[in-house]
Design an enzyme around this catalytic site. Structure first.
Site, short mmCIF file in Angstrom:
data_model
loop_
_atom_site.label_atom_id
_atom_site.label_comp_id
_atom_site.label_asym_id
_atom_site.label_seq_id
_atom_site.Cartn_x
_atom_site.Cartn_y
_atom_site.Cartn_z
N MET A 1 0.83 -1.21 0.00
CA MET A 1 0.00 0.00 0.00
C MET A 1 0.85 1.25 0.00
O MET A 1 0.99 1.89 1.02
CB MET A 1 -0.92 -0.01 1.21
CG MET A 1 -0.33 -0.60 2.45
SD MET A 1 -1.65 -1.07 3.55
CE MET A 1 -2.58 -2.20 2.51
N PRO A 2 1.42 1.54 -1.13
CA PRO A 2 2.38 2.65 -1.19
C PRO A 2 1.67 4.01 -1.26
O PRO A 2 0.48 4.10 -1.60
CB PRO A 2 3.14 2.41 -2.49
CG PRO A 2 2.67 1.11 -3.03
CD PRO A 2 1.36 0.82 -2.40
#
Lengths: 78, 78, 78, 78, 78, 78
Positions: free
Chosen positions: B1-2
């Protein structure tokens, strides 16, 4: 190759003052860390007053209360 | 989940170019790190020219001097 | 002269993957906005798992619950 | 009440150099914008070399190639 | 002396809601970490819709497709 | 779909306290702005004491001088 981000409240910072901030912080990095100016980026963010909080209050309200406490209307803690 | 933050100078980036940046950087994270697109956030910041410094100068002034040094007026180092 | 910050969870990103992210995002800015590679900075932040939250939970706990809901143990939403 | 974030590569910046950066940038904000030192925050981020990219390359590789091009081994573009 | 940055899409956040965010996050830091309110800064960034990406798409397009998939037009994932 | 970054000094923040910060700030965004928890990211940065400045001084030195001025050794302005 440093990156510097300066956030200040949006209160009429002039183009000349911005140039002074950019020059000053770049010189500081050259002096202290021998960084290369051409590889040094500076980004200034001007933040609307109602979007900046301190002491749990928007900054305008914080300054107003602090001035009252200090018994005068001198703007404090710019 | 950048989370990805892209800062560029405010010079007429179009809505379509922004969509290309969002799509491209999300695809890159999927390819290189197998990240989930739905969990990848991208925020683009457009920074006023006078608020961006390089080489100790506001970017417009930096480009002007660099173009002079290079003996032409071609805009350099976008 | 863009500045890009990529934040990902610290989960064994290799030096080679980092180089791919740096190369890929720089190429993207060249293609979409005709930016100069030499003036494009990329900073990757690896964030400890317990310091990253999503859905109101630390990311490990979020993934565990999501996998349970999905009826399997497949890691989801990297 | 400014907030300043300074990002540099992690290359042995000493505690004394950090103190000089904090003092210098705070003084700069006092001089240029009459900010209050007590309301000025500075955060220094030291970024691992492999996490910093420039010119589409990790910074170490960028410096190596640039030194080669320049025909010497002098470290450039700190 | 914490620093908190809250980024939200620019969708009519009111001055009163901003004050609630500033108060709420400051109280949270007092409760959880015994931080001093007067030393806690909060900066809210409102990001234009076309500058925010999720799932590889600008947020408006992402919401539109998600609403279609969900078989209704209810705005999802604010 | 907000993104929140919380920066605090690295002073033994526990995993449980981090979870409380993540939960609290997510709830705040749900209450004040009706944001979706699943689309809310929180990233906590713990900053080494010598990398955090306030009042022109590294935070440890700032606290020491402030405690002296206040005539006691009570730690102030966490």
């Amino acid at each position: 190759m440093p990156y510097v981000n300066i956030k200040v409240t949006r209160e009429g910072v002039t183009e000349s003052q911005k140039a002074s901030l950019i020059e000053g912080v770049t010189n500081l990095l050259v002096e202290v860390l021998q960084k290369t100016p051409a590889a040094t980026m500076v980004v200034i963010d001007e933040v609307d007053m109602e979007n900046w909080g301190i002491g749990g209050l928007p900054v305008n309200e914080y300054r107003r209360r602090k001035a009252n406490l200090d018994g005068d209307t001198k703007t404090t803690d710019q």
